[in-house]
Write an enzyme that holds these catalytic residues in place. Structure first.
Site, PDB file in Angstrom:
ATOM      1  N   HIS A  60     -13.162  -7.631  -9.866  1.00  0.00           N
ATOM      2  CA  HIS A  60     -12.227  -8.531 -10.565  1.00  0.00           C
ATOM      3  C   HIS A  60     -11.879  -9.697  -9.630  1.00  0.00           C
ATOM      4  CE1 HIS A  60      -8.815 -10.204 -12.481  1.00  0.00           C
ATOM      5  NE2 HIS A  60      -7.912  -9.597 -11.742  1.00  0.00           N
ATOM      6  N   ASN A 114      -7.825 -16.581 -11.594  1.00  0.00           N
ATOM      7  CA  ASN A 114      -7.736 -15.213 -12.097  1.00  0.00           C
ATOM      8  C   ASN A 114      -7.535 -15.278 -13.612  1.00  0.00           C
ATOM      9  OD1 ASN A 114      -6.943 -12.670 -12.913  1.00  0.00           O
ATOM     10  ND2 ASN A 114      -5.632 -12.287 -11.140  1.00  0.00           N
ATOM     11  N   CYS A 155      -6.355  -6.412 -16.259  1.00  0.00           N
ATOM     12  CA  CYS A 155      -7.545  -6.955 -15.590  1.00  0.00           C
ATOM     13  C   CYS A 155      -8.699  -5.959 -15.541  1.00  0.00           C
ATOM     14  CB  CYS A 155      -7.190  -7.423 -14.183  1.00  0.00           C
ATOM     15  SG  CYS A 155      -5.810  -8.556 -14.193  1.00  0.00           S
TER      16      CYS A 155
HETATM   17  N1  COA Z   1       2.349 -22.029  -1.827  1.00  0.00           N
HETATM   18  C1  COA Z   1       2.886 -22.062  -0.602  1.00  0.00           C
HETATM   19  N2  COA Z   1       3.558 -21.041  -0.067  1.00  0.00           N
HETATM   20  C2  COA Z   1       3.697 -19.931  -0.813  1.00  0.00           C
HETATM   21  C3  COA Z   1       3.156 -19.829  -2.108  1.00  0.00           C
HETATM   22  C4  COA Z   1       2.469 -20.946  -2.618  1.00  0.00           C
HETATM   23  N3  COA Z   1       1.923 -20.935  -3.831  1.00  0.00           N
HETATM   24  N4  COA Z   1       3.440 -18.611  -2.603  1.00  0.00           N
HETATM   25  C5  COA Z   1       4.128 -17.961  -1.653  1.00  0.00           C
HETATM   26  N5  COA Z   1       4.298 -18.768  -0.580  1.00  0.00           N
HETATM   27  C6  COA Z   1       4.968 -18.469   0.675  1.00  0.00           C
HETATM   28  C7  COA Z   1       5.955 -17.338   0.562  1.00  0.00           C
HETATM   29  O1  COA Z   1       7.195 -17.802   0.068  1.00  0.00           O
HETATM   30  C8  COA Z   1       6.033 -16.842   1.967  1.00  0.00           C
HETATM   31  O2  COA Z   1       6.893 -17.684   2.702  1.00  0.00           O
HETATM   32  P1  COA Z   1       7.942 -17.065   3.748  1.00  0.00           P
HETATM   33  O3  COA Z   1       7.088 -16.375   4.770  1.00  0.00           O
HETATM   34  O4  COA Z   1       8.641 -18.265   4.252  1.00  0.00           O
HETATM   35  O5  COA Z   1       8.776 -16.129   2.947  1.00  0.00           O
HETATM   36  C9  COA Z   1       4.630 -17.050   2.512  1.00  0.00           C
HETATM   37  O6  COA Z   1       4.014 -18.032   1.646  1.00  0.00           O
HETATM   38  C10 COA Z   1       3.792 -15.808   2.499  1.00  0.00           C
HETATM   39  O7  COA Z   1       3.969 -15.174   1.236  1.00  0.00           O
HETATM   40  P2  COA Z   1       3.252 -13.850   0.850  1.00  0.00           P
HETATM   41  O8  COA Z   1       3.687 -13.420  -0.508  1.00  0.00           O
HETATM   42  O9  COA Z   1       3.369 -12.884   1.981  1.00  0.00           O
HETATM   43  O10 COA Z   1       1.748 -14.401   0.788  1.00  0.00           O
HETATM   44  P3  COA Z   1       0.443 -13.581   0.685  1.00  0.00           P
HETATM   45  O11 COA Z   1      -0.444 -13.893   1.812  1.00  0.00           O
HETATM   46  O12 COA Z   1       0.698 -12.141   0.343  1.00  0.00           O
HETATM   47  O13 COA Z   1      -0.243 -14.249  -0.610  1.00  0.00           O
HETATM   48  C11 COA Z   1      -0.580 -13.809  -2.938  1.00  0.00           C
HETATM   49  C12 COA Z   1       0.416 -14.194  -1.867  1.00  0.00           C
HETATM   50  C13 COA Z   1       0.135 -13.752  -4.292  1.00  0.00           C
HETATM   51  C14 COA Z   1      -1.689 -14.843  -2.987  1.00  0.00           C
HETATM   52  C15 COA Z   1      -1.173 -12.417  -2.568  1.00  0.00           C
HETATM   53  O14 COA Z   1      -0.125 -11.511  -2.295  1.00  0.00           O
HETATM   54  C16 COA Z   1      -2.023 -11.855  -3.642  1.00  0.00           C
HETATM   55  O15 COA Z   1      -3.020 -12.432  -4.023  1.00  0.00           O
HETATM   56  N6  COA Z   1      -1.681 -10.646  -4.116  1.00  0.00           N
HETATM   57  C17 COA Z   1      -2.422 -10.019  -5.154  1.00  0.00           C
HETATM   58  C18 COA Z   1      -1.994 -10.620  -6.435  1.00  0.00           C
HETATM   59  C19 COA Z   1      -2.949 -10.349  -7.529  1.00  0.00           C
HETATM   60  O16 COA Z   1      -4.126 -10.260  -7.299  1.00  0.00           O
HETATM   61  N7  COA Z   1      -2.445 -10.272  -8.730  1.00  0.00           N
HETATM   62  C20 COA Z   1      -3.214 -10.086  -9.866  1.00  0.00           C
HETATM   63  C21 COA Z   1      -3.891  -8.792  -9.802  1.00  0.00           C
HETATM   64  S1  COA Z   1      -4.841  -8.613 -11.202  1.00  0.00           S
END
Ligand code: COA
Length: 327
Positions: A254, A284, A117
């Protein structure tokens, strides 16, 4: 970090595939909801390439957009750099395919670059260096990604995030009014397994790799890396440039996650109004998010000549890379 520039961006173009994959569509594919996705990421829709549409096809369309809107003569281009993590082939490179397909002259060099990215910002730095050292006058920088082909649409942790598209800019010599003011980069290779897609060496860490040839990420770990690393790096880059946040017209990070972007912006003093993203309707798109945000803003008449823009990419590697430039 010492930084010299004799170059500036002189043209821009972009392309996104027609097919829209909305949050409502994803609700039918995995256990998720439009509300969850919008709240946690800011994404509403993303574009998905056709079955037979690959990165080189989209790259060519982005260049055609640039050429038609800015009357660029491709015979004058010295070098094509393509930033991508989803090339059509291991070899030839995407830049080679674009070169052949668009009939570039045999004197035009080709080079692909993989910094995930952060790829577009790294590619701009290479373009600036090739021009500033005197070797080149015009360098075409393209980002193109077809992430849908390496996304597991049964994994709700990743499939809600990614989309496809392409962006292109022309960087050309300008000795009198150079347009790049500062650059920065860094990486944490030891954390590469927090965001990866397997390749010839197979699984990066067997115990963690559940899927082969699909993107895997530890979303929390990536989030933490970005929040800890990017604000401090932006501040260091600004210090190197001698510029303050007030002097920057647009912050273009990004487009990975809106919550993350706002949190970075808050730490360094950029409001959402001063921030350009391509996240809401394109998701993304890895190395494409920054050129796509710039291209959309240019087409909407938001970018004015002389405005100062701060770009900051981050992601797989784990990598990060920034640039301050003048439009
Ligand atoms: N829909 C609904 N629930 C979801 C889900 C979805 N698509 N994805 C995860 N969950 C759930 C999880 O299972 C978790 O449930 P639990 O508490 O019962 O275990 C809960 O939502 C919270 O999950 P978590 O991973 O803590 O969510 P988050 O707030 O961290 O958001 C991302 C997840 C992936 C959106 C976030 O971590 C993120 O954006 N990270 C950066 C990723 C990124 O930018 N990657 C590319 C970089 S270039």
């Amino acid at each position: 970090m010492n930084f010299i520039s004799r170059a500036r961006i002189s043209a821009i173009g972009s392309y996104v595939p027609e097919r829209i994959l909305s949050n409502k569509d994803l609700e039918k594919m995995v256990d998720t909801s439009d509300e969850w996705i919008v709240q946690r990421t800011g994404i509403r829709e993303r574009r998905i390439a056709g079955e037979e549409e690959y990165v080189s096809d989209m790259a060519v369309k982005a260049v055609e957009d640039l050429v038609s809107r800015f009357s660029v003569d491709i015979n004058e281009i010295d070098l094509i750099i393509v930033a991508t993590i989803t090339p059509d082939y291991i070899t030839p490179s995407v830049s080679s395919v674009v070169h052949g397909r668009m009939n570039f002259p045999e004197t035009t060099g080709v080079l692909d670059l993989n910094a995930a990215c952060s790829g577009f910002v790294y590619a701009l730095q290479v373009a600036n260096s090739m021009i500033t050292t005197g070797q080149n006058n015009k360098v075409l920088v393209i980002s193109s990604e077809v992430l849908s082909k390496i996304t597991d649409y049964t994994d709700r942790n990743t499939c809600i995030l990614f989309g496809d598209g392409a962006g292109a800019v022309l960087v050309e010599r300008d000795n009198e009014n150079p347009g790049f003011f500062a650059a920065y980069y860094g990486s944490q290779g030891k954390s590469g397994n927090k965001l990866y897609c397997t390749g010839l060496a197979g699984k990066i860490e067997k115990e963690e790799a559940e899927k082969v040839n699909y993107l895997y990420q530890d979303g929390r770990a990536v989030y933490t890396f970005v929040i800890r690393t990017v604000p401090a790096s932006v501040k260091a880059m600004m210090e190197n440039s001698g510029m303050t946040t007030d002097e920057i017209d647009w912050f273009v990070p990004h487009s990975a996650n809106l919550r993350m972007i706002h949190s970075i912006g808050e730490k360094i003093g950029f409001t959402p109004e001063k921030t350009l993203t391509s996240l809401e309707y394109f998701g993304n798109t890895s190395s494409v998010t920054i050129p796509l945000a710039l291209s959309e803003a240019e087409k909407a008449g938001k970018l004015k000549k002389g405005q100062k823009i701060l770009l900051y990419g981050f992601g797989g590697g784990l990598t990060h890379s920034g640039l301050i430039l003048e439009w």
